[in-house]
Design an enzyme around this catalytic site. Structure first.
Site, PDB file in Angstrom:
ATOM      1  N   GLN A  25       9.754 -14.987 -43.644  1.00 10.23           N
ATOM      2  CA  GLN A  25       8.156 -14.846 -43.448  1.00 10.23           C
ATOM      3  C   GLN A  25       7.736 -15.786 -44.103  1.00 10.23           C
ATOM      4  O   GLN A  25       8.095 -15.645 -45.484  1.00 10.23           O
ATOM      5  CB  GLN A  25       7.794 -13.621 -43.086  1.00 10.23           C
ATOM      6  CG  GLN A  25       8.293 -12.782 -42.083  1.00 10.23           C
ATOM      7  CD  GLN A  25       7.344 -11.484 -41.662  1.00 10.23           C
ATOM      8  OE1 GLN A  25       6.445 -11.579 -41.202  1.00 10.23           O
ATOM      9  NE2 GLN A  25       8.121 -10.541 -42.349  1.00 10.23           N
ATOM     10  N   SER A  79      14.965 -11.943 -47.322  1.00 11.72           N
ATOM     11  CA  SER A  79      14.333 -11.040 -46.369  1.00 11.72           C
ATOM     12  C   SER A  79      14.855 -11.152 -45.164  1.00 11.72           C
ATOM     13  O   SER A  79      16.022 -11.110 -44.578  1.00 11.72           O
ATOM     14  CB  SER A  79      12.845 -10.987 -46.585  1.00 11.72           C
ATOM     15  OG  SER A  79      12.171  -9.827 -45.860  1.00 11.72           O
ATOM     16  N   LEU A  80      14.127 -11.667 -43.936  1.00 15.57           N
ATOM     17  CA  LEU A  80      14.539 -11.526 -42.739  1.00 15.57           C
ATOM     18  C   LEU A  80      15.514 -12.442 -42.239  1.00 15.57           C
ATOM     19  O   LEU A  80      16.246 -12.439 -41.645  1.00 15.57           O
ATOM     20  CB  LEU A  80      13.076 -11.802 -41.916  1.00 15.57           C
ATOM     21  CG  LEU A  80      13.160 -12.380 -40.371  1.00 15.57           C
ATOM     22  CD1 LEU A  80      13.765 -13.687 -39.921  1.00 15.57           C
ATOM     23  CD2 LEU A  80      14.047 -11.171 -39.583  1.00 15.57           C
ATOM     24  N   ARG A  92      12.398  -3.777 -36.063  1.00 12.52           N
ATOM     25  CA  ARG A  92      12.089  -4.057 -37.550  1.00 12.52           C
ATOM     26  C   ARG A  92      10.721  -4.293 -37.588  1.00 12.52           C
ATOM     27  O   ARG A  92      10.000  -3.943 -38.573  1.00 12.52           O
ATOM     28  CB  ARG A  92      13.082  -4.811 -38.151  1.00 12.52           C
ATOM     29  CG  ARG A  92      12.877  -5.017 -39.649  1.00 12.52           C
ATOM     30  CD  ARG A  92      13.628  -6.239 -40.105  1.00 12.52           C
ATOM     31  NE  ARG A  92      14.045  -6.335 -41.713  1.00 12.52           N
ATOM     32  CZ  ARG A  92      13.259  -7.198 -42.282  1.00 12.52           C
ATOM     33  NH1 ARG A  92      12.214  -7.934 -41.367  1.00 12.52           N
ATOM     34  NH2 ARG A  92      13.312  -7.466 -43.494  1.00 12.52           N
ATOM     35  N   HIS A 144       8.906  -4.662 -48.381  1.00 10.77           N
ATOM     36  CA  HIS A 144       9.803  -4.190 -49.498  1.00 10.77           C
ATOM     37  C   HIS A 144       9.200  -3.533 -50.635  1.00 10.77           C
ATOM     38  O   HIS A 144       9.956  -3.199 -51.601  1.00 10.77           O
ATOM     39  CB  HIS A 144      10.546  -5.799 -50.283  1.00 10.77           C
ATOM     40  CG  HIS A 144      11.119  -6.599 -49.147  1.00 10.77           C
ATOM     41  ND1 HIS A 144      12.367  -6.436 -48.685  1.00 10.77           N
ATOM     42  CD2 HIS A 144      10.606  -7.878 -48.646  1.00 10.77           C
ATOM     43  CE1 HIS A 144      12.771  -7.305 -47.789  1.00 10.77           C
ATOM     44  NE2 HIS A 144      11.785  -7.957 -47.699  1.00 10.77           N
ATOM     45  N   GLN A 163      17.145  -2.374 -47.156  1.00 13.21           N
ATOM     46  CA  GLN A 163      16.575  -3.763 -47.437  1.00 13.21           C
ATOM     47  C   GLN A 163      14.880  -4.120 -47.006  1.00 13.21           C
ATOM     48  O   GLN A 163      14.437  -4.413 -47.689  1.00 13.21           O
ATOM     49  CB  GLN A 163      17.260  -4.866 -46.625  1.00 13.21           C
ATOM     50  CG  GLN A 163      16.693  -6.310 -46.693  1.00 13.21           C
ATOM     51  CD  GLN A 163      16.284  -6.818 -45.497  1.00 13.21           C
ATOM     52  OE1 GLN A 163      15.880  -6.229 -44.662  1.00 13.21           O
ATOM     53  NE2 GLN A 163      16.689  -8.200 -45.359  1.00 13.21           N
TER      54      GLN A 163
END
Length: 308
Positions: A6, A87-88, A112, A196, A245
């Site tokens: 993102q 991340s993603l 998610r 996170h 994560q």
């Protein structure tokens, strides 16, 4: 090969790739069929407010990164030795490495994004970028600012560039404390989901069921997990670490160092934007670094591969 998350999305991204490459267009069609709405129309036309909602952004970035990878493959691009994602972007890496199907990844990422969006009331969470302080100083600032709330260092993106996340009031305090400690810049980011951070623990734990319903196999290409800079192994390991994560920091500096430690000399950012390439150049100036986010940059990266 690394895949962005993102923050790299923009209305109209990949328009030239979709027009020039049926493989890219087909990825968006497949995603739209699975999701039940026209994802490409949102990406192509916006509005930005809809694309930037995390429940849309995560799906759009997964599709965009995977579509770019498919285009690279279709045009004869070399298979990399290592992959990682920010991340993603880890989901994109795992799909591209053959660990999980694109369809299953879309379903898990949809869940998610919904869990992350609903984990914290709108307006209650915040993220901020802190520039020009050492990692330990930022960790200390977060501890001092948290009080009864949450303020965590969540993205160790490059030397002197760390993102923090948590409760709005705690992040506001952390920004002021960081400035007092000598930060070059400390500014709020235009997001409401404190990704996170410890506030996402419930979302990560709730994701277990969606991960359990997806089929995972050992990646055909080594994928370095950005939460701990270690390779993913089997399905059970992947599920456990993808759950954690969500509320674990992104250790991007360690991830890139792990890739170079394993022998990487060239890294390609595969997907929209050039954010990761910029971070990688700050982490290790010796690395050759290319991006693939357009027809021209795809052709350039392919040409570099031929002459390497």
């Amino acid at each position: 090969m690394v895949f962005p998350g993102q923050g790299s999305q923009s209305v109209g991204m990949q328009a030239d790739l979709v027009a020039a490459n049926t493989v890219v267009a087909d990825c968006y069609t497949e995603a739209s069929d699975i999701l039940g709405y026209d994802l490409w129309q949102i990406v192509a036309e916006g509005p930005a407010e809809r694309l930037n909602v995390t429940t849309t952004t995560q799906l759009a970035m997964l599709t965009a990164g995977y579509a770019t990878w498919r285009a690279w493959q279709a045009l004869g691009g070399a298979t990399p030795e290592l992959m990682a994602g920010h991340s993603l972007g880890e989901y994109t890496a795992l799909v591209s490495a053959g660990s999980i199907s694109f369809a299953d990844a879309l379903r898990v990422v949809r869940k998610r994004s919904e869990l992350m969006q609903s984990a914290v009331p709108a307006g209650a969470g915040a993220m901020a970028a802190i520039l020009g302080l050492e990692d330990e100083a930022i960790i200390e600032v977060c501890a001092a600012a948290a009080g009864k709330g949450v303020a965590d260092a969540v993205n160790f993106n490059a030397p002197g560039q760390v993102v923090i996340a948590g409760d709005v009031a705690a992040i506001d305090r952390a920004i002021e404390l960081a400035k007092e400690r000598g930060a070059r810049r400390a500014l709020l980011l235009p997001v409401s989901v404190p990704a996170h951070s410890a506030l996402m623990r419930g979302a990560g734990e709730a994701l277990v069921d969606a991960l359990a319903s997806a089929q995972f196999s050992n990646p055909a290409i080594t994928v370095i997990a950005a939460s701990d800079a270690r390779p993913y192994t089997d399905g059970a390991d992947i599920r456990a670490r993808l759950s954690r994560q969500v509320y674990a920091p992104v250790r991007w500096v360690d991830t890139i160092n792990a890739m170079t430690g394993a022998g990487a000399t060239r890294i390609i950012e595969c997907g929209p934007g050039k954010v990761l390439a910029g971070l990688i150049r700050r982490i290790d100036k010796s690395l050759a670094c290319d991006t693939i986010d357009s027809v021209d940059s795809l052709q350039y990266a392919l040409q570099c591969e031929e002459t390497a």
